[in-house]
Design an enzyme around this catalytic site. Structure first.
Site, short mmCIF file in Angstrom:
data_model
loop_
_atom_site.label_atom_id
_atom_site.label_comp_id
_atom_site.label_asym_id
_atom_site.label_seq_id
_atom_site.Cartn_x
_atom_site.Cartn_y
_atom_site.Cartn_z
CE1 TYR A 97 97.73 -122.10 25.39
CE2 TYR A 97 95.82 -121.39 24.16
CZ TYR A 97 96.83 -122.30 24.39
OH TYR A 97 96.92 -123.39 23.58
CB CYS A 104 80.05 -128.41 35.97
SG CYS A 104 78.38 -128.75 35.46
N1 LLP Z 1 104.27 -124.12 12.54
C1 LLP Z 1 104.50 -124.91 13.61
C2 LLP Z 1 105.57 -125.88 13.56
C3 LLP Z 1 103.68 -124.81 14.75
O1 LLP Z 1 103.91 -125.58 15.79
C4 LLP Z 1 102.63 -123.87 14.77
C5 LLP Z 1 101.76 -123.73 15.93
C6 LLP Z 1 102.42 -123.07 13.63
C7 LLP Z 1 103.27 -123.22 12.54
C8 LLP Z 1 101.31 -122.06 13.54
O2 LLP Z 1 101.37 -121.07 14.49
P1 LLP Z 1 100.38 -119.81 14.38
O3 LLP Z 1 100.80 -119.03 13.16
O4 LLP Z 1 99.01 -120.34 14.23
O5 LLP Z 1 100.57 -119.07 15.65
N2 LLP Z 1 96.81 -123.46 20.79
C9 LLP Z 1 97.63 -122.27 20.89
C10 LLP Z 1 98.60 -122.17 19.74
C11 LLP Z 1 99.48 -123.39 19.59
C12 LLP Z 1 100.32 -123.28 18.38
C13 LLP Z 1 101.05 -124.54 18.09
N3 LLP Z 1 101.87 -124.50 16.94
C14 LLP Z 1 96.73 -121.04 20.94
O6 LLP Z 1 95.52 -121.20 20.95
O7 LLP Z 1 97.21 -119.92 21.02
#
Ligand code: LLP
Length: 463
Positions: free
Chosen positions: A364, A391
């Site tokens: 990202y 790598c």
């Molecule tokens: N609820 C739902 C339905 C979601 O899909 C997500 C995150 C959350 C809650 C929680 O979101 P948060 O509060 O943690 O932002 N891998 C990415 C983030 C992907 C989030 C996916 N869904 C990153 O590292 O930024």
């Protein structure tokens, strides 16, 4: 990504044009409390401590790289969300940010609910004693086996994400002689100001059922007709690492609009709405996240106002913060291995981990901070890029950072705010061994997820 990393952010283009870096911070030894976990501080001997234990001792005992989570901070943040939303709302911690059995127990003790999005997360939650009725089950393509397990376990809600799933869940519930509580996830058409890969409320993507064109209304019609389902509400999640509440405002307006249409068409007032997660945290000193009580106040006001306008009873609100609870509570500790100054460019600092323990920078363009934590230094700052040992030239942990010019192999450096989406997205690329997660609390440290071993790798390799 930090707010400064998305296209609207000023930092790279304006402040750090290629090759012209702004002045380094006045003092590299000072730790900004905005980005470090609550109990982190630098001791009189210059070594950084967390939960009362210094990082040299931690590195000796647990090795590097490793994630250290400040349990007191985790509990305090969970509690702050719970308290801010009070008894008329529910806080579901989003397990995808980071989940382990210890985390489940802390959440349970602090009165939070849990959002899971796979059979694996569900099993972890149940095995650590989270009551099933406090679990919400998410996902855009849950398998029939996962749905069956969730219904049998008695999860509090399943969030339906497609027309096929409405029928699938109803059918399995009926087979099991149950009526499953469900919400329907809708896409409200909001463009959240965040990285495209983690924005989820615009229509052109895989999650949810669009409000546009009456699709969500049709999904509600079908769900209300099926005996296996008890439709309790509407769900919306607009994206992640979001700093202002304007996107939630539009989402609440549109979701309440749907509730009103449902009341007018079916004579039913759905009792719940879920506004998802997505609240941003500080990855660098430039980020200014909102506090849970500010968010709760804003969301309650928005929903209250919209419902009053629509003459609806205010539904019970739920939210699903993941990153905002666990993100700031942990840091990754690395040992410096090699240092390569490139004339006129920058100095590459290689550490003993990399994209296998933090893929977010590569994926990202996320921004992180970094500090020398095993000692202080008065050396001149140098412009550094912290890279891993994989790598791949894109194996970057911290893209632009100032570190002391006398940094040397063997020094320990730490990257704060790595509690969310780092261990949970860790990989075995290059057969790296995924690092442990160690909880530190009041002078005691204990492994909550152990380090992978080469035997673990070989055990999966059965050819
Ligand atoms: N609820 C739902 C339905 C979601 O899909 C997500 C995150 C959350 C809650 C929680 O979101 P948060 O509060 O943690 O932002 N891998 C990415 C983030 C992907 C989030 C996916 N869904 C990153 O590292 O930024």
């Amino acid at each position: 990504m930090s707010r400064s990393a998305h296209p609207a952010g000023p930092r790279h283009a304006d402040v750090f044009p290629e090759g012209h870096y702004s002045a380094p911070p006045a003092d590299l030894n000072t730790l900004d409390p905005k980005v470090w976990a609550q109990t982190v501080s630098r001791g009189a001997d210059g070594v950084v401590t967390v939960g009362g234990i210094d990082v040299k001792t931690l590195a000796e005992e647990f090795g590097t790289p490793a994630y250290f989570v400040d349990e007191a901070d985790f509990r305090a943040r969970a509690r702050a969300w719970r308290t801010a939303f009070g008894h008329d709302a529910d806080v579901f911690y989003a397990g995808k940010a980071f989940l382990s059995r210890a985390i489940v127990r802390w959440l349970h003790e602090e009165g939070l609910n849990l959002d899971v999005c796979s059979g694996g997360e569900l099993t972890t939650a149940l095995s650590a004693g989270m009551p099933a009725d406090r679990i919400a089950f998410h996902g855009n393509n849950k398998s029939t086996a996962e749905i069956r397990t969730a219904i049998e376990a008695g999860v509090g809600r399943i969030v339906l994400d497609s027309f096929q799933e409405i029928v699938r869940v109803a059918h399995i519930a009926q087979e099991l002689g149950k009526r499953q509580r469900v919400q329907i996830r809708v896409t409200v058409g909001v463009e959240a100001h965040t990285h495209e890969f983690i924005a989820t409320a615009h229509e052109d993507q895989k999650f949810g059922i669009p409000l546009a064109g009456g699709q969500a209304a049709e999904a509600v019609r079908r769900a209300l007709q099926l005996d296996g389902l008890e439709l309790i509400g509407i769900h919306s999640h607009i994206g992640s690492q979001i700093f202002d509440t304007s996107g939630f405002e539009v989402a609440a307006h549109r979701v309440v609009g749907l509730l009103k249409d449902i009341r007018d068409e079916h004579g039913v007032e759905l009792p719940e709405i879920d506004l998802g997660g997505g609240l941003g945290i500080a990855y660098t000193s430039d980020d200014d996240p909102r506090e849970p009580h500010e968010i709760a106040k804003a969301l309650n006001e928005i929903v209250g106002r919209e419902c009053e306008g629509a003459r609806l009873r205010t539904p019970r609100i739920s939210v699903e913060p993941g990153r905002a609870i666990v993100g700031p509570t942990a840091f990754t500790l690395y040992e410096v291995g090699t240092i390569k100054p490139l004339d006129g460019l920058r100095t590459y600092v290689s550490v003993d981990g990399g994209m296998s323990d933090n893929i977010r920078t590569a994926l990202y363009d996320a921004e992180y901070s970094v500090a020398l934590v095993s000692r202080t230094s008065d050396a001149e700052p140098m412009l550094a890029r912290v890279v891993g040992k994989h790598c791949e030239s894109g194996d970057i942990v911290v893209k632009d950072a100032f570190l002391p010019g006398d940094l040397a192999p063997g020094d320990l450096i730490a990257v704060p705010a790595t509690g969310a989406y780092c261990r949970s997205m860790a990989s075995n690329y290059n057969h790296a061994l995924r690092p442990p997660v160690v909880a530190v609390h009041e002078g005691e440290a204990r492994v909550i997820v152990r380090r992978e071993t080469e035997e673990d790798l070989l055990r999966l390799d059965v050819g």
